[in-house]
Design a protein around this motif. Structure first.
Motif, mmCIF file in Angstrom:
data_model
loop_
_atom_site.group_PDB
_atom_site.id
_atom_site.type_symbol
_atom_site.label_atom_id
_atom_site.label_comp_id
_atom_site.label_asym_id
_atom_site.label_seq_id
_atom_site.Cartn_x
_atom_site.Cartn_y
_atom_site.Cartn_z
ATOM 1 N N PHE A 127 0.725 -0.994 0.355
ATOM 2 C CA PHE A 127 -0.052 0.223 0.241
ATOM 3 C C PHE A 127 0.736 1.227 0.237
ATOM 4 N N THR A 135 1.648 0.142 -6.547
ATOM 5 C CA THR A 135 1.331 -1.260 -6.036
ATOM 6 C C THR A 135 0.639 -1.585 -7.015
ATOM 7 N N GLN A 283 -1.732 2.709 -7.465
ATOM 8 C CA GLN A 283 -2.054 2.175 -6.875
ATOM 9 C C GLN A 283 -3.635 0.786 -7.964
ATOM 10 N N TRP A 285 -5.781 -1.699 -8.724
ATOM 11 C CA TRP A 285 -6.591 -3.169 -8.085
ATOM 12 C C TRP A 285 -7.999 -3.505 -8.679
ATOM 13 N N LEU A 350 -8.555 -3.034 2.106
ATOM 14 C CA LEU A 350 -7.629 -3.257 2.400
ATOM 15 C C LEU A 350 -6.448 -2.886 4.013
ATOM 16 N N SER A 351 -7.693 -2.652 4.652
ATOM 17 C CA SER A 351 -7.050 -2.616 6.311
ATOM 18 C C SER A 351 -7.062 -3.066 6.967
#
Length: 365
Positions: A127, A135, A283, A285, A350-351
């Motif tokens: 991240f 990422t 990032q 995804w 994501l966390s």
């Protein structure tokens, strides 16, 4: 008829011109043949039949799709100081893009990227970003959810064992989404988690699976890098849900299906963007619609009715990336974590650091 006379000076000048002309051609030819170097750093062996194997298939796909690209890799690199050293060595060797394919490479990538501003670093599943480091990952939870539907249809004891690597958001998210998929077709099922604290350790993975089978599980799911857990399931006459790649050949009587990665097209797209100067740090995804993640081939024991059920839900997920974590969702204690009408955001997924209701096991701090 006039005769041409050559002086020694004229001959020398003529020869010099030939050498200069030849010299101007040779560097151009060399430049045309110069390869664009791309490197990969792997946490496991390319023969692990799972995570690293899938990434290496992507590397090979990249070379085939862009002939001017030359790739290399370093396998079985531990996360930590060793990875920082290897990353720096790859940058020194002239690689223009370096893909670091494990979560634990995150901080080393940031450190080395700062020292080599003209190299593009891409870190998988992390991240942290910087000007020359981005990422990338796939919406793994979508494939997990679909595989959970299959698992929910094939457990008879309503207890599924889950062999998990490390208690990081990526793995926790996978356990939760798998469990939600299971519960969508069989609310009575419990998913029992055992941690191995390793990505690649066939012995530890197999022993963890055996412990779950001995505890009463009749189906094994996994977030590990080898087929060892699937082999343990087959030896016990149980079913399994694999991960990373198609593992049916290693346990054909056990593997029902499993989420699979297809990294190749993403690697091609990323390298092309660096080559043409359009790459920007960010990032990524991607989900089912991008093709980077999907549910893999089915074992011969999976019925057509189950396949149709999964296909229908897959169509939903193709259009709705947030469907899996739509409320109401409770945690292990019964507390509402996602209210009805709400959904987890990407940042929350994501966390994530909690288990959904139906998961048995603790998350080590």
């Amino acid at each position: 008829m006039r005769k041409m006379k050559w002086s020694l000076t004229s001959v020398c000048l003529f020869l010099a011109l030939i050498v200069l002309a030849a010299g101007s051609v040779i560097p151009q030819a060399a430049a045309a043949e110069e390869k664009f170097k791309v490197a990969f750093i792997y946490v496991g062996a390319v023969g692990d039949a799972g995570w690293t194997y899938a990434h290496d298939l992507g590397r090979k796909f990249l070379e085939k799709q862009i002939p001017n690209v030359e790739t290399s890799y370093v396998e079985s690199v531990p996360e930590g100081a060793d990875s920082e050293r290897v990353l720096a060595e790859l940058a020194e060797k002239g690689n223009k893009v370096i893909f670091a394919t494990s979560f634990g490479y995150m901080d080393p990538v940031q450190k080395v990227a700062a020292r080599y501003p003209n190299v593009v670093f891409m870190h998988c599943s992390g991240f942290k970003t910087s000007k020359n480091a981005g990422t990338y990952f796939g919406r793994d939870y979508q494939g997990r959810y679909l595989s959970g539907i299959v698992a929910g249809k094939y457990t008879k004891k309503n207890l599924i064992g889950y062999v998990a690597a490390y208690p990081i958001p990526e793995v926790i998210r996978g356990i939760n989404s798998f469990t939600l998929g299971v519960q969508s077709v069989n609310p009575k099922v419990k998913v029992k988690v055992v941690w191995t604290n390793t990505w690649y350790d066939p012995t530890a993975e197999k022993e963890a699976a055996k412990s779950l089978l001995n505890a009463g599980a009749d189906l094994i799911a996994m977030h590990q890098d080898t087929p060892a857990a699937m082999q343990a399931a087959q030896e016990k006459g149980a079913y399994g849900i694999s991960y990373d790649s198609d593992m049916r050949s290693f346990a054909p009587k056990a593997v029902l299906t499993g989420p699979v990665w297809n990294w190749g097209p993403y690697y091609v797209k990323t390298v092309k963007s660096v080559m043409d100067g359009t790459w920007k740090s960010g990032q990524y995804w991607g989900g089912l619609s991008s093709g980077i993640i999907d549910i893999g081939p089915y074992g011969s024991m999976v019925s057509e009715s189950v396949k149709k059920l999964v296909a229908a839900k897959r169509n939903v997920l193709m259009k709705d990336e947030g469907y899996v974590f739509a409320g109401p969702i409770k945690d292990q204690s019964g507390k509402i974590k996602v209210a009805k009408g709400k959904r987890l955001t990407d940042a929350e997924m994501l966390s994530i650091d909690w288990f959904v209701q139906g998961v048995e096991g603790n998350i080590p701090k």
